[in-house]
Design a protein around this motif. Sequence first.
Motif, PDB file in Angstrom:
ATOM      1  N   ARG A  59       0.752  -1.171   0.147  1.00  0.00           N
ATOM      2  CA  ARG A  59       0.229  -0.151  -0.237  1.00  0.00           C
ATOM      3  C   ARG A  59       1.070   1.250  -0.064  1.00  0.00           C
ATOM      4  O   ARG A  59       0.169   2.381  -0.365  1.00  0.00           O
ATOM      5  CB  ARG A  59      -0.862  -0.026   1.137  1.00  0.00           C
ATOM      6  CG  ARG A  59      -2.011  -1.052   1.072  1.00  0.00           C
ATOM      7  CD  ARG A  59      -2.759  -1.222   2.501  1.00  0.00           C
ATOM      8  NE  ARG A  59      -3.582  -2.363   2.504  1.00  0.00           N
ATOM      9  CZ  ARG A  59      -4.932  -2.045   2.254  1.00  0.00           C
ATOM     10  NH1 ARG A  59      -5.437  -0.860   1.886  1.00  0.00           N
ATOM     11  NH2 ARG A  59      -5.655  -3.089   2.126  1.00  0.00           N
ATOM     12  N   ARG A  60       2.089   1.209   0.297  1.00  0.00           N
ATOM     13  CA  ARG A  60       3.056   2.300   0.621  1.00  0.00           C
ATOM     14  C   ARG A  60       3.881   2.690  -0.793  1.00  0.00           C
ATOM     15  O   ARG A  60       4.622   3.455  -1.077  1.00  0.00           O
ATOM     16  CB  ARG A  60       4.099   2.123   1.537  1.00  0.00           C
ATOM     17  CG  ARG A  60       3.472   2.195   3.013  1.00  0.00           C
ATOM     18  CD  ARG A  60       4.514   2.342   3.877  1.00  0.00           C
ATOM     19  NE  ARG A  60       5.275   1.080   4.158  1.00  0.00           N
ATOM     20  CZ  ARG A  60       4.882   0.413   5.051  1.00  0.00           C
ATOM     21  NH1 ARG A  60       3.959   0.328   5.944  1.00  0.00           N
ATOM     22  NH2 ARG A  60       5.758  -0.826   5.319  1.00  0.00           N
ATOM     23  N   THR A  61       3.697   1.621  -1.733  1.00  0.00           N
ATOM     24  CA  THR A  61       4.213   1.738  -3.148  1.00  0.00           C
ATOM     25  C   THR A  61       3.598   2.792  -4.123  1.00  0.00           C
ATOM     26  O   THR A  61       2.555   2.974  -3.960  1.00  0.00           O
ATOM     27  CB  THR A  61       4.279   0.453  -3.953  1.00  0.00           C
ATOM     28  OG1 THR A  61       2.949  -0.032  -4.268  1.00  0.00           O
ATOM     29  CG2 THR A  61       5.076  -0.804  -3.328  1.00  0.00           C
ATOM     30  N   PRO A  62       4.591   3.547  -4.904  1.00  0.00           N
ATOM     31  CA  PRO A  62       3.805   4.686  -5.489  1.00  0.00           C
ATOM     32  C   PRO A  62       2.792   4.081  -6.547  1.00  0.00           C
ATOM     33  O   PRO A  62       1.811   4.615  -7.131  1.00  0.00           O
ATOM     34  CB  PRO A  62       4.957   5.333  -6.354  1.00  0.00           C
ATOM     35  CG  PRO A  62       6.124   4.295  -6.297  1.00  0.00           C
ATOM     36  CD  PRO A  62       5.936   3.548  -4.999  1.00  0.00           C
ATOM     37  N   GLU A  63       3.102   2.899  -7.254  1.00  0.00           N
ATOM     38  CA  GLU A  63       2.186   2.463  -8.223  1.00  0.00           C
ATOM     39  C   GLU A  63       0.608   2.034  -7.344  1.00  0.00           C
ATOM     40  O   GLU A  63      -0.312   2.432  -8.363  1.00  0.00           O
ATOM     41  CB  GLU A  63       2.651   1.001  -8.682  1.00  0.00           C
ATOM     42  CG  GLU A  63       3.847   1.049  -9.464  1.00  0.00           C
ATOM     43  CD  GLU A  63       5.237   0.808  -8.647  1.00  0.00           C
ATOM     44  OE1 GLU A  63       6.152   0.348  -9.209  1.00  0.00           O
ATOM     45  OE2 GLU A  63       5.194   1.122  -7.420  1.00  0.00           O
ATOM     46  N   PHE A  64       0.818   1.610  -6.354  1.00  0.00           N
ATOM     47  CA  PHE A  64      -0.233   1.306  -5.620  1.00  0.00           C
ATOM     48  C   PHE A  64      -1.225   2.791  -5.319  1.00  0.00           C
ATOM     49  O   PHE A  64      -2.360   2.797  -5.562  1.00  0.00           O
ATOM     50  CB  PHE A  64      -0.175   0.569  -4.299  1.00  0.00           C
ATOM     51  CG  PHE A  64      -1.589   0.244  -3.584  1.00  0.00           C
ATOM     52  CD1 PHE A  64      -2.192  -0.923  -3.941  1.00  0.00           C
ATOM     53  CD2 PHE A  64      -1.864   1.307  -2.653  1.00  0.00           C
ATOM     54  CE1 PHE A  64      -3.378  -1.057  -3.036  1.00  0.00           C
ATOM     55  CE2 PHE A  64      -3.119   0.941  -1.721  1.00  0.00           C
ATOM     56  CZ  PHE A  64      -3.963  -0.292  -2.282  1.00  0.00           C
ATOM     57  N   LYS A  65      -0.445   3.526  -4.966  1.00  0.00           N
ATOM     58  CA  LYS A  65      -0.998   4.755  -4.383  1.00  0.00           C
ATOM     59  C   LYS A  65      -1.943   5.491  -5.767  1.00  0.00           C
ATOM     60  O   LYS A  65      -2.939   6.037  -5.380  1.00  0.00           O
ATOM     61  CB  LYS A  65      -0.255   5.770  -3.681  1.00  0.00           C
ATOM     62  CG  LYS A  65       0.221   5.344  -2.350  1.00  0.00           C
ATOM     63  CD  LYS A  65       1.300   6.275  -2.118  1.00  0.00           C
ATOM     64  CE  LYS A  65       1.834   5.883  -0.392  1.00  0.00           C
ATOM     65  NZ  LYS A  65       3.097   6.615   0.015  1.00  0.00           N
ATOM     66  N   ASP A  66      -1.042   5.353  -6.623  1.00  0.00           N
ATOM     67  CA  ASP A  66      -1.495   6.015  -7.974  1.00  0.00           C
ATOM     68  C   ASP A  66      -2.531   5.364  -8.498  1.00  0.00           C
ATOM     69  O   ASP A  66      -3.775   5.904  -8.812  1.00  0.00           O
ATOM     70  CB  ASP A  66      -0.407   6.144  -9.057  1.00  0.00           C
ATOM     71  CG  ASP A  66      -0.806   6.812 -10.251  1.00  0.00           C
ATOM     72  OD1 ASP A  66      -1.387   8.024 -10.337  1.00  0.00           O
ATOM     73  OD2 ASP A  66      -0.614   6.267 -11.381  1.00  0.00           O
ATOM     74  N   ARG A  67      -2.540   4.314  -8.785  1.00  0.00           N
ATOM     75  CA  ARG A  67      -3.656   3.435  -9.399  1.00  0.00           C
ATOM     76  C   ARG A  67      -4.942   3.300  -8.617  1.00  0.00           C
ATOM     77  O   ARG A  67      -5.866   3.027  -9.129  1.00  0.00           O
ATOM     78  CB  ARG A  67      -3.031   2.015  -9.768  1.00  0.00           C
ATOM     79  CG  ARG A  67      -2.245   2.067 -11.006  1.00  0.00           C
ATOM     80  CD  ARG A  67      -2.813   2.675 -12.179  1.00  0.00           C
ATOM     81  NE  ARG A  67      -1.704   2.578 -13.384  1.00  0.00           N
ATOM     82  CZ  ARG A  67      -1.567   1.923 -14.228  1.00  0.00           C
ATOM     83  NH1 ARG A  67      -2.678   0.849 -14.456  1.00  0.00           N
ATOM     84  NH2 ARG A  67      -0.610   1.660 -15.364  1.00  0.00           N
ATOM     85  N   ASN A  68      -4.700   2.958  -7.304  1.00  0.00           N
ATOM     86  CA  ASN A  68      -5.751   3.010  -6.463  1.00  0.00           C
ATOM     87  C   ASN A  68      -6.660   4.109  -6.126  1.00  0.00           C
ATOM     88  O   ASN A  68      -7.801   4.040  -6.301  1.00  0.00           O
ATOM     89  CB  ASN A  68      -5.375   2.535  -4.990  1.00  0.00           C
ATOM     90  CG  ASN A  68      -6.479   2.343  -3.860  1.00  0.00           C
ATOM     91  OD1 ASN A  68      -7.234   1.185  -4.244  1.00  0.00           O
ATOM     92  ND2 ASN A  68      -6.639   2.854  -2.901  1.00  0.00           N
TER      93      ASN A  68
END
Length: 258
Positions: A59-68
């Motif tokens: 949940r702390r990765t940039p991909e997750f933050k952006d896509r979520n």
Amino acid sequence: MDFVEWMRSAGLSEKSANSYSGAIQGRLTNWALAHGLTTKPIAEIPDLTEFVTLSEQLRRTPEFKDRNETGNGMYAAALSNYQKYLQALDSSRDAKPDEYGPHQKEVAKIEAESSGPFDPKGQEDARARVLREVVRRRGQQKFRKALIGAYDGRCAITGCSVIPLLEAAHITPYMGPETNAITNGLLLRADLHTLWDLGLIAVEPRTRTVWVSPEVSDPTYQGLSGASLMLPLDLAQWPSIAALEQQWSLAHTKPARG
């Protein structure tokens, strides 16, 4: 039951179930692998603790933050549902469907009848019922006193000599004063009395050796299996073979499932 089947059973729509499963097997796994958070697909992680740790890191990765964020929380929902799925699997594995041995249906009925709302005004009566239950479990005073004398104040299976823990157990169920015969009784430690009444411990009638059901997996109890029953010095007070045979039959008769 796999993840998709579990989501359907939990009431999620077919579309949501497929979307969350696809996210777990696709992008979420790819992001976790890319950041070195795991070495295997998320769907192959059966351990709840391992998954929770991975989920927090993911949940702390940039991909997750952006896509979520652009996906209106879809990836967070996928992780949350997978966590609930693993929790459900854990609960299923921990369940003990045979905890009450041959008495499952009777216990279910009792529990259903006693599941009313808590009423603190009834606690005085409740304490009185607890005391009555302690007396009942230990056995009628005369019967228990006789067994304590016959077995020299020791549990017939373990040899425990802590008198407050010892109870007068009927080999065959109590059906009135006539069943309070010494030969229809054993002096047992309280926990063993419970297992005895549930048919999870018995005594082989001819050899008088202890049998512990495989359903009782605790090694403390399994260690008692095969032990010789401790007997009174007076042969006339030895447990009745006929009574032991009845208990043996009960312990080895499983109820029909359904």
